[in-house]
Write a protein that holds these residues in place. Sequence first.
Motif, short mmCIF file in Angstrom:
data_model
loop_
_atom_site.label_atom_id
_atom_site.label_comp_id
_atom_site.label_asym_id
_atom_site.label_seq_id
_atom_site.Cartn_x
_atom_site.Cartn_y
_atom_site.Cartn_z
N ARG A 62 0.91 -1.16 0.08
CA ARG A 62 -0.02 0.02 0.02
C ARG A 62 0.92 1.16 0.06
O ARG A 62 2.09 1.15 0.14
CB ARG A 62 -0.91 0.00 1.18
CG ARG A 62 -1.80 -1.18 1.50
CD ARG A 62 -2.70 -1.38 0.28
NE ARG A 62 -3.70 -0.72 0.08
CZ ARG A 62 -4.63 -0.58 -1.00
NH1 ARG A 62 -4.65 -1.77 -1.68
NH2 ARG A 62 -5.60 0.23 -1.30
N HIS A 63 0.19 2.34 -0.08
CA HIS A 63 0.96 3.66 -0.13
C HIS A 63 1.78 3.91 1.16
O HIS A 63 0.75 4.18 2.20
CB HIS A 63 -0.08 4.87 -0.48
CG HIS A 63 0.60 6.03 -0.95
ND1 HIS A 63 1.24 6.83 -0.29
CD2 HIS A 63 0.63 6.55 -2.22
CE1 HIS A 63 1.79 7.93 -0.87
NE2 HIS A 63 1.25 7.87 -2.15
N ALA A 64 2.82 4.03 1.33
CA ALA A 64 3.60 4.21 2.50
C ALA A 64 3.23 5.67 3.08
O ALA A 64 3.19 5.78 4.36
CB ALA A 64 5.29 4.14 2.34
N GLN A 65 3.31 6.90 2.25
CA GLN A 65 3.24 8.02 2.80
C GLN A 65 1.73 8.05 3.24
O GLN A 65 1.42 8.84 4.36
CB GLN A 65 3.48 9.10 1.67
CG GLN A 65 3.49 10.63 2.15
CD GLN A 65 3.71 11.56 1.17
OE1 GLN A 65 3.94 11.06 -0.06
NE2 GLN A 65 3.91 12.82 1.48
N ALA A 66 0.89 7.68 2.63
CA ALA A 66 -0.51 7.74 2.92
C ALA A 66 -0.76 7.20 4.26
O ALA A 66 -1.36 7.52 5.36
CB ALA A 66 -1.62 7.07 2.08
N PHE A 67 -0.04 5.66 4.76
CA PHE A 67 -0.20 5.33 5.88
C PHE A 67 0.51 5.96 7.16
O PHE A 67 -0.09 5.97 8.18
CB PHE A 67 0.54 3.92 5.91
CG PHE A 67 0.18 3.01 7.11
CD1 PHE A 67 -1.00 2.17 7.27
CD2 PHE A 67 1.10 2.79 7.78
CE1 PHE A 67 -1.34 1.70 8.40
CE2 PHE A 67 0.92 1.95 9.22
CZ PHE A 67 -0.21 1.40 9.29
#
Length: 434
Positions: A62-67
């Motif tokens: 998944r999107h690391a920055q969003a997490f």
Amino acid sequence: MKFGKSICVLNVGGTRYAFTRDVIRDFPLTRVSRLHACATEKEVLELCDDYDRERNEFFFDRHAQAFVFIMLYVRSGKLRFVPGVCELSFYTEMLYWGLESAHLDSCCQKRLDERLSEVGLSEVGLFQDGDAMEECQSPGADPVEAMELTWRAKWLERARRAFEEPNSSLGAQVLASVSVVFVIVSMVMLCASTLPDWDTAKKNTVEEHRIMRLRFPVCRIVEAVCIGWFTAECVLRFLVARDKWDFLRRPLNIIDVVAITPYYVTMAMARAGMPGAGLGVAGVFLRVLRMMRVFWLMKLARHFLGLQTLGLTLRRCYREMVMLMVFVCVAMAIYSALAQLLEHGLDLGARNPDYASIPAAAWWVIISMTTVGYGDVYPITVGGRVLGGMCVVSGIVLLALPITFIYHSFVQCYHELRLRSARYARSLSVEMLQ
């Protein structure tokens, strides 16, 4: 989690986070917390993309920055969009981890609302697409089984939304309208049951006797139909609820059960030859529980924005409400003691019997501070009247102090619920066009 080490590692897009088992169990993100209940590696792979048993590491592609921003919400309780990331992409990440648009701050909710309007998508449709993607992306899953699970999950989600969110679809609106009709009919029957001639058939003419015999069976049938509807609704909402324990703890659901139960208890006692009227204390208790049906009016909060706004405001402003109650109680204790002293305790001529005790004076204080003034109790001495004027003025000031905070919270809650209602209205329009 019945296997692995005590430390769990979440690898989200290459960024690792280490947590203990207890933290994973109570994690605010449902996808992560569900890992704790997994007993086999197959169940784990249904929730994540890969699993390393030696390191006890769960990999999510998944999107690391969003997490990172989602983790900030877990720590601080504030969720905002990632700068430079599409709102719809971030919202998809939220749905994947188990968050909804209600978790966003109000400003970001408005941005999401505008973005969905621009692209012509609905929140419900986007949520369902996310569910389908989640069910079908498990490695090694049987396509037929995955499709059946996806269909079942969609059906349960639609059923849950139909009961919990009346504006989510056309069917939900029809269901809500029927529920409102039954609530109104039940309230009319409850009010009519307190009329003086409800429980007696002492009439002067034969025609009136015939009318009474026809009326009461119809009323009993209507009451049975209403109770049956509320029972079926409560049972179905329990069956489709995500968290059964959380469902049982909700105040409105507790009121539903308490209001429904006395009817069945009374019917069981009647079949056993024990009418409720002759049970003494038990009969009084049953009548009190039957009167609890008046709280079914609170069910209307699911269908009317104003009642929802009031409930959400009271829940968010409980500190201000407690502060207001403390102000009133402190002032009431002071003024009631002084009023009892001036009107009865000094013994300067005639004593005022209405102020014979501090609790009796407290009644006068509370109706004076709230500027109700029934006139049943009033001071007769000069000192008591001066104290009464001070009591009224201070009551106005004390009651006005927390009102500003409560007002701003009410406005914010109203705008949040109105935006949410607008999203459901667009979803309903898209559903009808399709």
